[in-house]
Design an enzyme around this catalytic site. Structure first.
Site, PDB file in Angstrom:
ATOM      1  N   HIS A  35      59.926  27.351  21.295  1.00  0.00           N
ATOM      2  CA  HIS A  35      59.631  27.771  22.665  1.00  0.00           C
ATOM      3  C   HIS A  35      60.804  27.483  23.591  1.00  0.00           C
ATOM      4  O   HIS A  35      61.689  26.694  23.278  1.00  0.00           O
ATOM      5  CB  HIS A  35      58.386  27.041  23.202  1.00  0.00           C
ATOM      6  CG  HIS A  35      58.584  25.561  23.334  1.00  0.00           C
ATOM      7  ND1 HIS A  35      58.586  24.700  22.259  1.00  0.00           N
ATOM      8  CD2 HIS A  35      58.808  24.777  24.422  1.00  0.00           C
ATOM      9  CE1 HIS A  35      58.790  23.464  22.667  1.00  0.00           C
ATOM     10  NE2 HIS A  35      58.938  23.476  23.983  1.00  0.00           N
ATOM     11  N   HIS A  82      63.654  25.612  21.591  1.00  0.00           N
ATOM     12  CA  HIS A  82      63.701  24.380  20.817  1.00  0.00           C
ATOM     13  C   HIS A  82      62.383  24.151  20.086  1.00  0.00           C
ATOM     14  O   HIS A  82      61.365  24.809  20.378  1.00  0.00           O
ATOM     15  CB  HIS A  82      64.068  23.177  21.692  1.00  0.00           C
ATOM     16  CG  HIS A  82      63.191  22.999  22.888  1.00  0.00           C
ATOM     17  ND1 HIS A  82      63.338  23.739  24.037  1.00  0.00           N
ATOM     18  CD2 HIS A  82      62.147  22.170  23.118  1.00  0.00           C
ATOM     19  CE1 HIS A  82      62.424  23.378  24.914  1.00  0.00           C
ATOM     20  NE2 HIS A  82      61.676  22.427  24.374  1.00  0.00           N
ATOM     21  N   ASP A  99      61.023  26.099  27.580  1.00  0.00           N
ATOM     22  CA  ASP A  99      60.073  25.355  28.407  1.00  0.00           C
ATOM     23  C   ASP A  99      59.519  26.189  29.576  1.00  0.00           C
ATOM     24  O   ASP A  99      60.268  26.867  30.286  1.00  0.00           O
ATOM     25  CB  ASP A  99      60.738  24.090  28.971  1.00  0.00           C
ATOM     26  CG  ASP A  99      60.934  23.023  27.888  1.00  0.00           C
ATOM     27  OD1 ASP A  99      60.184  23.034  26.896  1.00  0.00           O
ATOM     28  OD2 ASP A  99      61.846  22.181  28.057  1.00  0.00           O
ATOM     29  N   ARG A 131      60.794  13.549  29.874  1.00  0.00           N
ATOM     30  CA  ARG A 131      61.474  14.794  30.234  1.00  0.00           C
ATOM     31  C   ARG A 131      61.463  15.011  31.740  1.00  0.00           C
ATOM     32  O   ARG A 131      60.445  14.777  32.400  1.00  0.00           O
ATOM     33  CB  ARG A 131      60.790  15.982  29.557  1.00  0.00           C
ATOM     34  CG  ARG A 131      61.568  17.281  29.732  1.00  0.00           C
ATOM     35  CD  ARG A 131      60.854  18.443  29.064  1.00  0.00           C
ATOM     36  NE  ARG A 131      59.928  19.092  29.980  1.00  0.00           N
ATOM     37  CZ  ARG A 131      59.050  20.025  29.609  1.00  0.00           C
ATOM     38  NH1 ARG A 131      58.964  20.401  28.345  1.00  0.00           N
ATOM     39  NH2 ARG A 131      58.248  20.573  30.498  1.00  0.00           N
TER      40      ARG A 131
END
Ligand SMILES: O=C(O)CCC(=O)C(=O)O
Ligand SMILES: [Fe+2]
Length: 309
Positions: free
Chosen positions: A102, A260, A104, A275
């Protein structure tokens, strides 16, 4: 020997793979980085798509935040997940694993530009992360496929079918169910050009990944086949870099030119990363068409940055 005239460089950049990924050294994250260092860092990020900092063991959430804030506007943790209530989204193995390809937060119009991910707790083995280069994937397509992709628009939703993407083995975990419910509590649906022009570099990139659920005016079977074909190009091993995390590592990726995948091969061991995302532009296609919101209001996630004219 001719002396090459190069700008003085504060950072060392060592490539990890031929198509994506570099280790950057000479940078200690925190507040008030030298603007010249930041400019060099950004250039390395745009060129290598994902960069890795090592030995940042000093770093706290505040250092991570202060560093991220120098790369752009920090978003709230997530459009639907509360995180720390400020900027940090814990990526916690107790809540599940992002083990499907995907980019983000593509279910909103203002897709984050950059993600900054810091190792907090690592498993004794496994738990690597893999990134793929979506600019290179587009560039290496047959011109006929490029033309086809350039005419299409894909719909991205946060209500994608986890059950298909991530088969649950060994029963349903309560914490994972809770996280999944939080992730889905408000629905977002955004239509993006399948090929977006990178707002900083002008490069065309494929914009897909697991939040993409359909392509406008395409049957679901044609969508699935085309998705599989394009994802196969994106995730070809030569187009990826795989990172084995060490304590003190931070990975920063350009979310406009990558996908990623977090490899979930660490059994029941704990794994936690923090994150922070940096606000991004509304994608623009190669024909100038702009992403459109079909459902959901992402104004609480980040301010909207108007598409570059
Ligand atoms: O767990 C990881 O390595 C990455 C998880 C992920 O998808 C993210 O941080 O955006
Ligand atoms: Fe992710």
């Amino acid at each position: 020997m001719t002396q090459l005239q190069t700008a003085s460089t504060a950072l060392d950049v060592t490539r990890v793979g031929g198509n994506i990924g570099a280790v950057v050294s000479g940078l200690r994250i925190g507040a008030d980085l030298d603007p010249a260092v930041l400019a060099e860092f950004r250039a390395a990020l745009l060129k290598h798509r994902v960069v890795f900092l090592r030995d940042q063991d000093h770093a706290t959430d505040t250092d991570q935040y202060d560093f991220a804030a120098q790369l752009g506007e920090v978003t709230s943790p997530h459009p639907t997940v509360r995180g720390d209530g400020n900027a940090i989204l814990p990526i916690d193995s107790e809540q599940g694993a992002a083990n499907s390809w995907h980019t983000d937060v593509t279910f909103v119009d203002r897709v984050p530009a950059i993600s900054v991910l810091r190792a907090v707790t690592l498993p004794p083995y496994g738990g690597t992360t893999v990134w793929a280069n979506t600019v290179n994937a587009y560039a290496s397509l047959h011109p006929g496929l490029q033309a086809l992709a350039g005419r299409l628009r894909a719909r991205h939703s946060n209500l994608f079918d986890y059950a298909i993407e991530r088969p649950v083995t060994g029963g349903v975990d309560v914490k994972q169910e809770h996280y999944r419910a939080e992730f889905r509590h408000t629905s977002f649906l955004t239509e993006h050009p399948l090929v977006r022009v990178h707002p900083e570099t002008g490069e065309p990139a494929l914009l897909l990944g697991h939040f993409a659920q359909s392509i406008r005016d395409l049957s679901s079977s044609d969508f699935r086949d085309l998705y599989a074909l394009l994802q196969r190009h994106i995730t070809k091993l030569e187009n990826t870099v795989r990172w084995t995390w060490r304590p003190g590592d931070i990975a920063i990726w350009d979310n406009r030119s990558t996908q990623h995948y977090a490899v979930a091969d660490y059994d029941e061991h704990a794994r936690l990363l923090h994150r922070i995302t940096i606000a991004g532009d509304v994608p623009v296609g190669i024909g100038g068409d702009v992403s459109t919101v079909l459902e959901g209001d992402a104004s609480g996630f980040s301010s909207v940055r108007a598409p570059a004219a």
